[in-house]
Motif scaffolding. Structure first.
Motif, PDB file in Angstrom:
ATOM      1  N   THR A 158       9.220  -7.864   2.230  1.00 60.78           N
ATOM      2  CA  THR A 158       8.308  -7.301   1.167  1.00 60.78           C
ATOM      3  C   THR A 158       8.862  -6.469   0.042  1.00 60.78           C
ATOM      4  O   THR A 158       8.448  -6.301  -1.078  1.00 60.78           O
ATOM      5  CB  THR A 158       7.257  -6.179   2.099  1.00 60.78           C
ATOM      6  N   VAL A 175      -3.639  -5.075  -2.470  1.00 59.61           N
ATOM      7  CA  VAL A 175      -2.913  -5.778  -1.248  1.00 59.61           C
ATOM      8  C   VAL A 175      -3.967  -6.426  -0.443  1.00 59.61           C
ATOM      9  O   VAL A 175      -4.532  -5.706   0.245  1.00 59.61           O
ATOM     10  CB  VAL A 175      -1.911  -5.055  -0.607  1.00 59.61           C
ATOM     11  N   ILE A 181       3.190  -7.370   6.985  1.00 63.43           N
ATOM     12  CA  ILE A 181       3.488  -7.677   5.732  1.00 63.43           C
ATOM     13  C   ILE A 181       2.682  -6.938   4.551  1.00 63.43           C
ATOM     14  O   ILE A 181       3.413  -6.280   3.769  1.00 63.43           O
ATOM     15  CB  ILE A 181       3.453  -9.191   5.385  1.00 63.43           C
ATOM     16  N   GLY A 182       1.487  -7.024   4.717  1.00 68.67           N
ATOM     17  CA  GLY A 182       0.610  -6.386   3.632  1.00 68.67           C
ATOM     18  C   GLY A 182       0.940  -4.625   3.763  1.00 68.67           C
ATOM     19  O   GLY A 182       1.051  -4.131   2.929  1.00 68.67           O
ATOM     20  N   ALA A 185       4.109  -4.277   2.054  1.00 71.78           N
ATOM     21  CA  ALA A 185       4.063  -4.352   0.529  1.00 71.78           C
ATOM     22  C   ALA A 185       3.192  -3.365  -0.170  1.00 71.78           C
ATOM     23  O   ALA A 185       3.720  -2.756  -1.064  1.00 71.78           O
ATOM     24  CB  ALA A 185       3.413  -5.724   0.596  1.00 71.78           C
ATOM     25  N   CYS A 243      -1.015 -11.676   0.839  1.00 74.13           N
ATOM     26  CA  CYS A 243      -0.313 -11.352   1.896  1.00 74.13           C
ATOM     27  C   CYS A 243      -0.902 -12.068   3.238  1.00 74.13           C
ATOM     28  O   CYS A 243      -0.242 -12.058   4.250  1.00 74.13           O
ATOM     29  CB  CYS A 243       0.004  -9.783   2.145  1.00 74.13           C
ATOM     30  N   LEU A 266       3.070 -13.475  -0.949  1.00 75.28           N
ATOM     31  CA  LEU A 266       3.939 -13.346  -0.035  1.00 75.28           C
ATOM     32  C   LEU A 266       3.516 -14.050   1.261  1.00 75.28           C
ATOM     33  O   LEU A 266       4.388 -14.496   1.938  1.00 75.28           O
ATOM     34  CB  LEU A 266       3.783 -11.726   0.257  1.00 75.28           C
ATOM     35  N   GLY A 267       2.224 -14.224   1.388  1.00 74.46           N
ATOM     36  CA  GLY A 267       1.698 -14.954   2.679  1.00 74.46           C
ATOM     37  C   GLY A 267       2.107 -16.284   2.359  1.00 74.46           C
ATOM     38  O   GLY A 267       2.077 -16.903   1.267  1.00 74.46           O
TER      39      GLY A 267
END
Length: 348
Positions: A158, A175, A181-182, A185, A243, A266-267
């Motif tokens: 992240t 976000v 991950i979220g 981030a 994410c 990102l996801g």
């Protein structure tokens, strides 16, 4: 060193195989042996487990930390007893990308990040020990705990994404998804100067975790558009970090971004997505793709954790042994787990 190493690998769809073999007494000349302390369970591990064949062996269990127990004859700067995390080495300076001046896209680093370099270990960190290239291990500062060290790898994923996004100070950032991950981030976005961070997540437990991390604008997905329009006076987000990796959310996510804004991905979707090319072009969206990391991202992430500017320990919700890994992967795949981040302790 013990006479036997144990590890767990994927042997088929939803099938794990516990392996035991004689311990390698020596690392490669340019390698080290690391006794695993913890290994985090990642969404990638879940996908690899349910699919049965998609992951290179080194990637199933890639969020590991441990203690060096042996050092190769050619290795300098590392010593037995040193705590390390698994990462990637510096840019090689020799590949086509490096030779063309694109060191941040080094082909060796990309191969290491995806577990397909020539020196990739035979298995990941779901085990008692791993033999790995010395360039792949990164020392852990004294101010970072073992649990925090086990969460460095996802925090670095992240860090890399937020750094690539390069949003402007004061940005309104969304976000989407408050899984590990979220949540990471969102913290990096806050550290990077976002003026306001809105977190969208369907799980009440994960929304609660976001609030514990100090985020005030935390909503269920069905409330996101209304809140965002109120905050921005109908303009939309400056940046949206996607994410979740849910393919059907890609176009709706883009539509929450203002004209001229940025969609940061990102996801990782496991199926194809349908988007409106014309919409993205008409509104001049900037789309940032992000996968894995560079060596310098690990350095920055460790500094942020050691400096108490990044809270990773709050994400840790459970620790299991190797024998419980299969049932935990099933639970995480169900979508109903209350866990945020689970660690495997191979000594349990």
């Amino acid at each position: 060193m013990s006479a036997e190493d144990r590890y767990v690998r994927v042997s088929g769809p939803r099938e794990l195989q516990a392996m035991a073999e004689s311990a390698e007494e020596r690392p490669a000349p340019d390698g080290v042996v690391v006794d695993i302390t913890y290994c985090g369970v990642c969404g990638t591990d879940v996908h690899g487990y349910t699919d049965g064949h998609m992951l290179p062996p080194a990637v199933f269990g890639h969020e590991w930390t441990g203690v060096i127990s042996a050092v190769g004859d050619e290795v300098t700067g590392l010593s037995v007893g040193q705590r390390v995390v698994g990462g990637v080495g510096p840019a090689c300076g020799r590949c086509r990308q490096c030779a063309a001046g694109h060191a941040r896209q080094c082909e060796l680093v990309f191969a290491e990040a995806n577990g397909v370099d020539e020196a990739a270990p035979a298995h990941g960190g779901f085990g008692t020990r791993v033999r790995v290239s010395a360039r792949r291990v990164i020392p852990v500062p004294d101010g970072v705990t073992d649990v925090e060290a086990a969460l460095v790898e996802p925090a670095t994923v992240t860090f890399h994404a937020v750094r690539r996004t390069a949003m402007e100070l004061g940005s309104v950032a969304v976000v989407q998804g408050a899984g590990p991950i979220g949540l990471l981030a969102a913290q990096h976005a806050r550290n990077a100067g976002a003026g306001r961070v809105v977190v969208s997540e369907p799980s009440a437990a994960r929304r609660s975790t976001a609030e514990k991390l100090g985020f005030r604008d935390v909503v269920a997905p069905e409330q996101l558009a209304t809140m965002l329009m109120e905050i921005t006076d109908g303009l939309g987000a400056d940046v949206l970090f996607e994410c979740t990796g849910v393919p059907s959310l890609l176009q709706p996510s883009a539509e929450l971004v203002r004209r001229g804004g940025t969609l940061s991905l990102l996801g990782y979707p496991m199926a194809e997505s349908t988007v409106s090319y014309a919409d993205w072009q008409t509104r001049e969206l900037t789309v940032i793709g992000s996968l894995a990391y560079n060596h310098e991202d690990f350095v920055g992430t460790l500094r942020a954790i050691a400096g108490k500017r990044l809270d990773v320990a709050t994400l840790h919700t459970g620790t299991i042994g190797l024998s419980d890994l299969g049932s935990m992967l099933d639970e995480l795949d169900s979508g109903s787990s209350s866990h945020t981040k689970v660690l495997v302790d191979p000594r349990k």
